[in-house]
Design a protein around this motif. Sequence first.
Motif, PDB file in Angstrom:
ATOM      1  N   ASP A 237      -0.173   0.139  -5.385  1.00 37.18           N
ATOM      2  CA  ASP A 237      -1.236   1.034  -4.937  1.00 37.18           C
ATOM      3  C   ASP A 237      -2.352   0.986  -5.967  1.00 37.18           C
ATOM      4  OD1 ASP A 237      -1.099   3.449  -2.606  1.00 37.18           O
ATOM      5  OD2 ASP A 237      -2.731   3.587  -4.060  1.00 37.18           O
ATOM      6  N   ASN A 238      -3.593   1.136  -5.502  1.00 41.95           N
ATOM      7  CA  ASN A 238      -4.726   1.029  -6.431  1.00 41.95           C
ATOM      8  C   ASN A 238      -5.235   2.382  -6.910  1.00 41.95           C
ATOM      9  OD1 ASN A 238      -5.963   1.929  -4.132  1.00 41.95           O
ATOM     10  ND2 ASN A 238      -7.514   0.312  -4.028  1.00 41.95           N
ATOM     11  N   THR A 239      -4.525   3.469  -6.575  1.00 39.16           N
ATOM     12  CA  THR A 239      -4.920   4.805  -7.010  1.00 39.16           C
ATOM     13  C   THR A 239      -3.947   5.278  -8.092  1.00 39.16           C
ATOM     14  OG1 THR A 239      -5.708   5.270  -4.771  1.00 39.16           O
ATOM     15  CG2 THR A 239      -5.421   7.156  -6.250  1.00 39.16           C
TER      16      THR A 239
ATOM     17  N   GLU B 156      -2.547  -1.663  -8.948  1.00 42.04           N
ATOM     18  CA  GLU B 156      -3.511  -2.743  -8.771  1.00 42.04           C
ATOM     19  C   GLU B 156      -3.923  -2.802  -7.305  1.00 42.04           C
ATOM     20  OE1 GLU B 156      -1.155  -6.014 -10.281  1.00 42.04           O
ATOM     21  OE2 GLU B 156      -0.587  -6.640  -8.249  1.00 42.04           O
ATOM     22  N   ASP B 157      -4.908  -3.635  -7.004  1.00 39.89           N
ATOM     23  CA  ASP B 157      -5.368  -3.826  -5.631  1.00 39.89           C
ATOM     24  C   ASP B 157      -4.640  -5.021  -5.035  1.00 39.89           C
ATOM     25  OD1 ASP B 157      -6.685  -4.296  -3.262  1.00 39.89           O
ATOM     26  OD2 ASP B 157      -8.696  -4.022  -4.088  1.00 39.89           O
ATOM     27  N   SER B 158      -3.806  -4.770  -4.041  1.00 38.72           N
ATOM     28  CA  SER B 158      -3.021  -5.843  -3.420  1.00 38.72           C
ATOM     29  C   SER B 158      -3.881  -6.974  -2.885  1.00 38.72           C
ATOM     30  CB  SER B 158      -2.191  -5.281  -2.255  1.00 38.72           C
ATOM     31  OG  SER B 158      -1.183  -4.436  -2.703  1.00 38.72           O
TER      32      SER B 158
ATOM     33  N   ASN C 165     -10.385  -3.314   6.390  1.00 43.21           N
ATOM     34  CA  ASN C 165      -9.333  -3.208   5.381  1.00 43.21           C
ATOM     35  C   ASN C 165      -7.946  -3.463   5.959  1.00 43.21           C
ATOM     36  OD1 ASN C 165      -9.148  -2.719   2.566  1.00 43.21           O
ATOM     37  ND2 ASN C 165      -8.201  -0.741   2.945  1.00 43.21           N
TER      38      ASN C 165
ATOM     39  N   ALA D  23       0.885  -1.181   0.000  1.00 40.11           N
ATOM     40  CA  ALA D  23       0.000   0.000   0.000  1.00 40.11           C
ATOM     41  C   ALA D  23       0.916   1.223   0.000  1.00 40.11           C
ATOM     42  CB  ALA D  23      -0.911  -0.020   1.225  1.00 40.11           C
TER      43      ALA D  23
ATOM     44  N   GLU E 234      -6.691  -8.246  -3.969  1.00 40.14           N
ATOM     45  CA  GLU E 234      -7.537  -8.999  -4.890  1.00 40.14           C
ATOM     46  C   GLU E 234      -7.109 -10.449  -5.063  1.00 40.14           C
ATOM     47  OE1 GLU E 234      -8.041  -7.069  -8.636  1.00 40.14           O
ATOM     48  OE2 GLU E 234      -9.704  -5.840  -7.923  1.00 40.14           O
TER      49      GLU E 234
END
Length: 467
Positions: free
Chosen positions: A214-216, A242-244, A279, A178, A246
């Motif tokens: 990071d997903n942003t 990407e979303d770690s 989360n 993240a 997932e």
Amino acid sequence: MAINNNTEQSLTKKVWNLATTLAGQGIGFTDYITQLTYLLFLKMDAENVEMFGEESAIPDGYQWADLISLDGLELVRQYEETLKLLSEQENLIGTIYTKAQNKIDKPVYLKKVISMIDEEQWLIMDGDVKGAIYESILEKNGQDKKSGAGQYFTPRPLIKAMVDCIAPQIGETVCDPACGTGGFLLTAYDYMKGQSASKEKRDFLRNSALHGVDNTPLVVTLASMNLYLHGVGTDRSPIVCEDSLEKEPSTLVDVILANPPAGSVDINRPDFYVETKNNQLNFLQHMMLMLKTGGRAAVVLPDNVLFEGGAGETIRKKLLTDFNLHTILRLPTGIFYAQGVKANVLFFTKGQPTKEVWFYDYRTGIKHTLATNKLERHHLDDFVSCYNNRVETYDAESNPQGRWRKYQVEDIFARDKTSLDITWIKQGGEEDDRTLAELMADIKEKSQTISAAVAELEKLLANINED
């Protein structure tokens, strides 16, 4: 190009003064920094061609020279076409321009930013200098309450203390799942880069050792540029968008350094120890799974991770049984750019059960604010010394105020819900010295927790009534 601290400060001030001007025109600090990043990369590519005769990494017709010759709407149009094309590229360019969009639609202000960048020679600045300039801009943006960027920026003195304790070694792999603007990875790189003169090891460090997620898209751009300006990931960014959470980790790592985001998330991971919407608990599970045996982690987590029942207790028991949760640093409020955060740093190693947990209470009686008593690295010197020496400073009779104390794991398992939320220092008649903003943030956080609990109860009752 020799640049002293005064020049570095003046250039930072110049960059930030323009940010203030643009803010008056409705262009937020975060948007400005993002455009600065896009344009700075184009300028440095042009310098690489002019000074070193290298081939441009940017396609013909979309380079720096194609921008600076233009004005008015033609400039805006060319810039937007450039961003679109570069966002479709691969490797480093595609990462830096992830979902790139123009946020400065007034030609006169876009021209101001371009002209300011064009006045300097960035590529031949020392990496530490241009990196420091960029870092200081990211920090200023983190301090801006309107931008909300504080959630992506962990205080650098805290990061440095965590890295000093974990002591990553050149040749090891380091991950932040993240990563925000890349502070943990960059500090780990700085810690390791002087450890070996071996070209092979140094190349591995620059190109393969670090990995951030990071997903942003905006944050991925900022983190990639932050590392690039420090000489890391010059061909391929170590940051991916990407979303770690997932999917299961595809590779295991030696070291994890992180400050995962708060929030609630619906996730279905068969490899997780327990299902939860929290989360930060999910990130903790993810990090526990992605460590190699013998791998070590330092992770910033909120108080609720230490005492929450249900999934929280299950994860704590797993952490104490299959990992050596050897140290917890209790942090004070007032050190994060997000208001009212009560957090801790958990240090753990994979593959051995916990025998004892050492606590350092840097919360009780400690008061930091971003304005008057900002956290500095020296504030954590005593903790780092205690971390390395493992000699208790607490004594029930001679020093009951000692901040460094150990608890046997059996005593923790005996606590209600295996709680790690432990305080022993007594402050007689201590007053609540939180600011109004911190108090409101605490109330808001508690009300959200209550609302979530009520919603879960309502679902349960609805199911019972249907049955």
